[in-house]
Design an enzyme around this catalytic site. Structure first.
Site, PDB file in Angstrom:
ATOM      1  N   LYS A  17      41.783  37.694  32.841  1.00 47.45           N
ATOM      2  CA  LYS A  17      42.290  39.063  32.911  1.00 47.45           C
ATOM      3  C   LYS A  17      43.347  39.286  31.830  1.00 47.45           C
ATOM      4  O   LYS A  17      44.184  38.413  31.584  1.00 47.45           O
ATOM      5  CB  LYS A  17      42.876  39.316  34.305  1.00 47.45           C
ATOM      6  CG  LYS A  17      43.330  40.760  34.537  1.00 47.45           C
ATOM      7  CD  LYS A  17      43.858  40.956  35.958  1.00 47.45           C
ATOM      8  CE  LYS A  17      44.318  42.384  36.193  1.00 47.45           C
ATOM      9  NZ  LYS A  17      44.790  42.612  37.578  1.00 47.45           N
ATOM     10  N   SER A  73      43.075  46.671  40.126  1.00 45.88           N
ATOM     11  CA  SER A  73      43.123  46.725  38.679  1.00 45.88           C
ATOM     12  C   SER A  73      42.240  45.680  37.993  1.00 45.88           C
ATOM     13  O   SER A  73      41.976  45.775  36.796  1.00 45.88           O
ATOM     14  CB  SER A  73      44.564  46.533  38.208  1.00 45.88           C
ATOM     15  OG  SER A  73      45.034  45.235  38.564  1.00 45.88           O
ATOM     16  N   SER A 111      44.523  44.268  44.199  1.00 46.84           N
ATOM     17  CA  SER A 111      43.794  44.311  42.928  1.00 46.84           C
ATOM     18  C   SER A 111      42.855  43.153  42.661  1.00 46.84           C
ATOM     19  O   SER A 111      42.184  43.133  41.633  1.00 46.84           O
ATOM     20  CB  SER A 111      44.785  44.441  41.765  1.00 46.84           C
ATOM     21  OG  SER A 111      45.331  45.732  41.731  1.00 46.84           O
TER      22      SER A 111
END
EC number: 6.3.5.7
Length: 492
Positions: free
Chosen positions: A79, A158, A182
């Site tokens: 990420k 997210s 998230s």
């Protein structure tokens, strides 16, 4: 070689040890998948050379008869909230465009040391602020699953780039971060697994901060076993992180028996919220029966302050964000906008105005407001007190149960653009995830069924602090009983 990308991480590991294929072949297959999957916009940066370098090291170790590292040759996505040495790390924001860290986050360094190769950086909501991956400066991530009429769906957020890439088999597994859901919500939206460990279980050092008392890294993968394998390598004490827990890391994979004899699973009555779709309520009931069949006793519990969790979160998280994001001022690194003839204040204003997106600006303003002199006691201090009550609710519940079962999200994945203009509707996506985040507890989403439109739905397991083993084992039992095998039909 495309069939190699369809293996689970555990199967890849076993296949490499048995010399059924080489690590180089595995890396090449995934690099090709990343190239072919660009329409999903899951990656912001591709690093095929790093995946191949790790694969070559693994193949040399195999050829030399050496003991393999735990993740030798396994291709992962990272990420973009994790700083990666020499590789652009932007947290999905224009304000960090072009930032190449000179250091590696602790979590990504641990994965690297375990032998994993990085395929690239995964797209995300800007500064991890979002539930649909539509706030990224790099554009929306697309869910590999399609809605009615072939409509494009969001992958959750997210960690939407992570969830989309794992579901589309563009990586064997991925890192995510979970501040208020998230990891779990995007996992549910894309039919994969994801676990947020206990706060402090994984180091936050080198992860771009959103809300420091809530942020926690965790793995996302296609199976519970793969999550257990990854978490075992990601977790551990880090002296560079003052919130890191100095405790041994259990063998999470070894804990996966699926036997829940003697365990009590609580059903929080306050999670039966008005308007919850019948198909999610039905799946929740079926999930309880699955755990019962695995040996668990099902009991009802009460978490009376649940209704205050979402407003509490959306005071505390923006407050911490407004403080953390003050460092992005155009002076030291990242974007700098300097209006001609302007002074220092003009430069700050121009830089932050150009560098931050609308959602980030919204949360900075909320956070600044609740921390201001006239409102600190009325909002921020009160929210901290309510947070303590929410934590106490969980502590009281553990007298009656060992784990909690709840839906992960109040809906399946929704169409892109559906909730972008309604922040409150977007925030409500995290209604089931936020309480565990406020309490710092381990929680996991496991795919357990499909809705009427054929889209995946997840169930969430919440455990006591530091009981990732119990959460993963219950997730393993649920995964085995649900037999979720649906996959998105390839269109990209």
């Amino acid at each position: 070689m495309s069939e190699l990308t369809g293996l689970s991480l555990a199967e890849m590991r076993a296949g490499l040890k048995a010399k059924q294929f080489s690590a180089a072949e595995l890396a090449a297959a995934h690099n090709s998948a990343v190239e072919a999957g660009r329409e999903l916009n899951a990656y912001t940066v591709e690093t095929p050379e790093l995946a191949l370098a790790a694969a070559e090291a693994a193949d040399r170790a195999i050829a030399g008869g050496e003991e393999l590292k735990p993740l030798a040759g396994i291709p992962l996505g990272i990420k973009d909230l994790f700083c990666t040495e020499g590789v652009e790390s932007t947290a999905g924001s224009n304000i960090l465009r072009g930032f190449h860290p000179q250091y590696e986050s602790t979590v990504s360094a641990k994965l690297k040391a375990a032998g994993a190769g990085m395929l690239g950086k995964l797209n995300m909501d800007e500064f991890a602020m979002g539930s649909s991956n539509e706030t990224s400066a790099w554009g929306n991530v697309v869910n590999p699953w399609r809605g009615k009429g072939n409509e494009a769906l969001v992958p959750g957020g997210s960690s939407g780039g992570s969830s989309s890439a794992v579901a589309a088999k563009l990586c064997a597994g991925a890192t995510g971060t979970d501040t208020g859901g998230s990891i779990r919500q995007p996992a549910a939206f894309t039919g994969i697994c994801g676990i947020k460990p206990t706060y402090g279980r994984c180091s936050r050092w080198g992860i771009v901060s959103f809300a420091s008392s809530l942020d926690q890294a965790g793995p996302m993968a296609r199976t519970v076993t793969d999550c257990a394998i990854l978490l075992g390598e990601m977790a551990g004490f880090d002296p560079k992180d003052s919130t890191s827990l100095d405790l041994p890391v259990p063998d999470f994979e070894a804990a996966l028996t699926g036997d829940l004899q003697g365990k009590r699973v609580g059903i929080p009555k306050e999670y039966t919220i008005e308007g919850i779709p019948a198909e999610i309520a039905d799946l929740w009931s079926r999930g309880a029966e699955m755990l019962k069949d695995a040996g668990a006793e099902i009991v009802e519990v009460s978490l009376p302050h649940t209704k205050y969790a979402l407003p509490t979160y959306y005071i505390i998280a923006p407050a911490e964000a407004s403080s953390n994001l003050a460092r992005y001022d155009g002076v030291r690194y990242g974007l700098r906008e300097a209006p001609e003839g302007g002074n220092l204040i003009d430069m700050y204003e121009a830089t932050r105005s150009a560098g931050f997106g609308d959602e980030v600006k919204r949360r900075i303003m909320i956070g600044t407001y609740v921390l201001s002199a006239g409102y600190y006691d009325a909002y921020y201090l009160k929210a901290q007190k309510v947070r303590t009550l929410i934590q106490r609710d969980f502590d009281n519940a553990w007298a009656d149960c060992d784990l909690l079962l709840a839906p992960t999200a109040p809906s399946a994945a929704f169409a892109a653009g559906d909730k972008l203009d309604d922040p409150i509707a977007m925030y409500l996506n995290d209604v089931f995830c936020v309480p565990a985040s406020l309490a710092g507890l381990p929680a996991m989403s496991v795919p357990a069924g499909l809705n009427a439109d054929g889209l995946p739905l997840g169930l969430q397991l919440i455990g006591k602090a530091l009981d990732e083993e119990g959460v993963l084992n219950a997730g393993f039992a649920l995964e085995r009983a649900a037999g979720f095998a649906a996959q998105p039909e390839k269109w990209w």
